[in-house]
Design a protein around this motif. Structure first.
Motif, PDB file in Angstrom:
ATOM      1  N   TRP A 162      47.625  81.121  67.593  1.00 31.04           N
ATOM      2  CA  TRP A 162      48.410  81.418  68.793  1.00 31.04           C
ATOM      3  C   TRP A 162      49.681  82.186  68.477  1.00 31.04           C
ATOM      4  O   TRP A 162      50.337  82.700  69.400  1.00 31.04           O
ATOM      5  CB  TRP A 162      48.818  80.095  69.447  1.00 31.04           C
ATOM      6  CG  TRP A 162      49.606  79.273  68.462  1.00 31.04           C
ATOM      7  CD1 TRP A 162      49.099  78.383  67.551  1.00 31.04           C
ATOM      8  CD2 TRP A 162      50.999  79.368  68.183  1.00 31.04           C
ATOM      9  NE1 TRP A 162      50.099  77.903  66.744  1.00 31.04           N
ATOM     10  CE2 TRP A 162      51.277  78.493  67.100  1.00 31.04           C
ATOM     11  CE3 TRP A 162      52.049  80.113  68.750  1.00 31.04           C
ATOM     12  CZ2 TRP A 162      52.561  78.352  66.576  1.00 31.04           C
ATOM     13  CZ3 TRP A 162      53.317  79.967  68.220  1.00 31.04           C
ATOM     14  CH2 TRP A 162      53.562  79.084  67.143  1.00 31.04           C
ATOM     15  N   LEU A 186      43.224  87.531  72.622  1.00 34.49           N
ATOM     16  CA  LEU A 186      44.575  87.043  72.888  1.00 34.49           C
ATOM     17  C   LEU A 186      45.560  88.203  73.042  1.00 34.49           C
ATOM     18  O   LEU A 186      46.401  88.198  73.947  1.00 34.49           O
ATOM     19  CB  LEU A 186      44.997  86.114  71.739  1.00 34.49           C
ATOM     20  CG  LEU A 186      46.347  85.422  71.834  1.00 34.49           C
ATOM     21  CD1 LEU A 186      46.453  84.564  73.084  1.00 34.49           C
ATOM     22  CD2 LEU A 186      46.592  84.575  70.583  1.00 34.49           C
ATOM     23  N   PRO A 243      52.536  76.048  72.327  1.00 33.84           N
ATOM     24  CA  PRO A 243      51.337  76.716  71.800  1.00 33.84           C
ATOM     25  C   PRO A 243      50.033  75.958  72.036  1.00 33.84           C
ATOM     26  O   PRO A 243      48.969  76.566  72.012  1.00 33.84           O
ATOM     27  CB  PRO A 243      51.642  76.826  70.304  1.00 33.84           C
ATOM     28  CG  PRO A 243      53.133  76.909  70.238  1.00 33.84           C
ATOM     29  CD  PRO A 243      53.619  76.004  71.339  1.00 33.84           C
ATOM     30  N   ALA A 302      48.034  77.697  74.682  1.00 34.16           N
ATOM     31  CA  ALA A 302      47.834  79.148  74.579  1.00 34.16           C
ATOM     32  C   ALA A 302      46.457  79.593  75.066  1.00 34.16           C
ATOM     33  O   ALA A 302      46.317  80.664  75.651  1.00 34.16           O
ATOM     34  CB  ALA A 302      48.051  79.609  73.133  1.00 34.16           C
ATOM     35  N   VAL A 357      49.616  82.375  77.568  1.00 33.55           N
ATOM     36  CA  VAL A 357      49.554  83.116  76.308  1.00 33.55           C
ATOM     37  C   VAL A 357      50.941  83.519  75.811  1.00 33.55           C
ATOM     38  O   VAL A 357      51.052  84.135  74.754  1.00 33.55           O
ATOM     39  CB  VAL A 357      48.638  84.358  76.426  1.00 33.55           C
ATOM     40  CG1 VAL A 357      47.193  83.928  76.685  1.00 33.55           C
ATOM     41  CG2 VAL A 357      49.131  85.313  77.504  1.00 33.55           C
ATOM     42  N   SER A 400      54.009  81.963  74.141  1.00 33.36           N
ATOM     43  CA  SER A 400      54.078  80.708  73.398  1.00 33.36           C
ATOM     44  C   SER A 400      55.419  80.427  72.737  1.00 33.36           C
ATOM     45  O   SER A 400      55.647  79.305  72.293  1.00 33.36           O
ATOM     46  CB  SER A 400      52.986  80.699  72.318  1.00 33.36           C
ATOM     47  OG  SER A 400      51.718  80.957  72.871  1.00 33.36           O
TER      48      SER A 400
END
Lengths: 291, 291
Positions: A191, B121, B153, B156, B161, B163
């Motif tokens: 992440w 991501l 996180p 996430a 997303v 974080s």
């Protein structure tokens, strides 16, 4: 069955209920070349017997899990923890020497959480740094690399106050790269917006001592310590992370380490077969084969 | 009962099952001066009625929760999300105007998680930036600050997303500080080794649009969305974080926002009383009183 990727290593935690002898057997019989060991199953047979078993297996040893847990303030408990870490360093050296060529004398360190009742996160982090400073000469003499593992921030209170790769590197870089490195673990780090920059930084300094993979699955299970999933079952895109680790110069074994009740409840032979296949379809697609 | 800290704001999520009218009543009757509103209970009565209720309450409005959830790729779903965010901006302006002097026209934005089936991501994060860029002129015209909230996180994959505070600032700083700021939330950020540096950075840029507090309790509950605890029940040391936020120049209301089944099951009057006391014993000890 897929031919195992030559850099795949089965971390023993993935087949937690197998004894050391069983874990070595199922790993070797699956054609996997390397294994990541844990101290508890080694202790179950004793170090000398473990060394003989590892030597006889023909497998590489990719790491020993784990030392650390040294966030408590000075006192008998802290002294005991540091002594135990010295024993873990000795075990790491012995087991790596018993493994096949290419074995890594790497001891994975999990920092530990806040001491009971404490809210002093900065203090706990400082004591981790002090502990690493105390252990580093001992590790260097033993030819062992201490691998600082940043754990996911959801474990910061109760398991590990080292939470990011950047933080682990800030600490590791105070010491020689031969004796203090870091663990890159996809579950803990996927992440992080700084992940790719920090992997490059780790590689430039020769600090990547271990690369561990497993997936992030949702919803998280009730016990978040058991949230790790098989690669492909979750949300992590392994290709860019693996490419970054490769580009950073890490060419060692890649450990699959999964804490997961359902996987633990499965026959270890089947787990290793599934791991070989899942690795091939995810991590192995982009990982260079030359170790 | 302790006299409420003059900067304490009760975020409506802490008393989730109270209607807007009830939430305003219990907040005001406890002597608390400010409230953080949520869109759902506002929608339950309609915006016009909500504006009248807020105006009649004499309370400051510290924020409206929440917009965001714009990680999906271009298409009807994304257009609907952006339109909904424009409505949220309008609501924020109207409700803040109805609040007592010192109200903040701040819309809290939660980015959203990975779209279903996606592991991209970086792509999701890029689409968040695109959405903020599209909404920012609309917010500026309305006199509303979009407050980007970095979530822990552990969310996430499925919730946000964004974080870390640093990541939120990297995005916010592309826009004027009047229209795009950040939320500092102790629960989401307490673990971050960069927290104090990033709070200072946020303050220097005038980017702290909201400061929210609650505690990190262990073990985490089965549903980690409900892991937020009352201040004092967990592991967070509020004093240094609060001092950093103060030093960074933030002098606005401090929201207590707790998602917690046990707290939700308690009478709102008792929850607010408990919040007042817990705030006084933790956050309030170091928070400057001058708003």
């Amino acid at each position: 069955m897929t031919r195992p990727h030559p850099r795949l290593s089965i971390n023993q935690a993935t087949i937690k209920y197998a004894s050391l002898a069983e874990a070595l057997d199922v790993t070797r019989e699956a054609g996997v070349e390397a294994i990541g060991l844990w101290r508890e199953p080694v202790a179950d047979v004793g170090l000398d017997a473990a060394v003989r078993l590892v030597s006889g297996s023909g497998l590489r040893v990719s790491s020993l899990c784990r030392g650390g847990f040294f966030t408590v303030p000075e006192g008998p408990e802290r002294r005991a923890a540091l002594d135990d870490n010295r024993r873990a360093i000795d075990e790491t050296a012995a087991l790596a020497a018993a493994g096949a060529p290419g074995s890594a004398a790497v001891l994975v360190l999990v920092a530990g959480g806040l001491p009971t009742g404490s809210r002093d996160l900065a203090g706990a982090r400082g004591r981790v740094a002090d502990a690493v400073a105390e252990l580093e000469p001992y590790a260097r003499d033993a030819g062992v690399t201490l691998a600082l593992e940043p754990l996911h921030p959801m474990y910061a209170a109760d398991r590990a106050v080292i939470s990011t790769l950047g933080q682990a590197l800030d600490l590791a870089e105070r010491f020689p790269a031969e004796s203090v490195g870091v663990v890159v673990d996809t579950f803990h780090l996927w992440w992080d917006p700084e992940l790719f920059a920090q992997i490059a930084r780790a590689g430039a300094g020769g600090r990547i001592a271990s690369y561990q993979v497993c997936d992030w699955v949702t919803p998280l299970p009730a016990d978040v310590l058991l949230a790790r999933g098989m690669m492909g079952d979750g949300h992590i895109d392994f290709a860019p992370i693996g490419a970054a680790v490769d580009a950073a110069g890490y060419s060692g074994d890649i450990e699959v380490e999964i804490f997961n009740e359902a996987i633990w409840a499965t026959d270890p032979v089947a787990v290793v077969e599934r791991t070989v296949n899942a690795f091939a379809e995810t991590v192995g697609l982009s990982a260079a084969t030359g170790a």
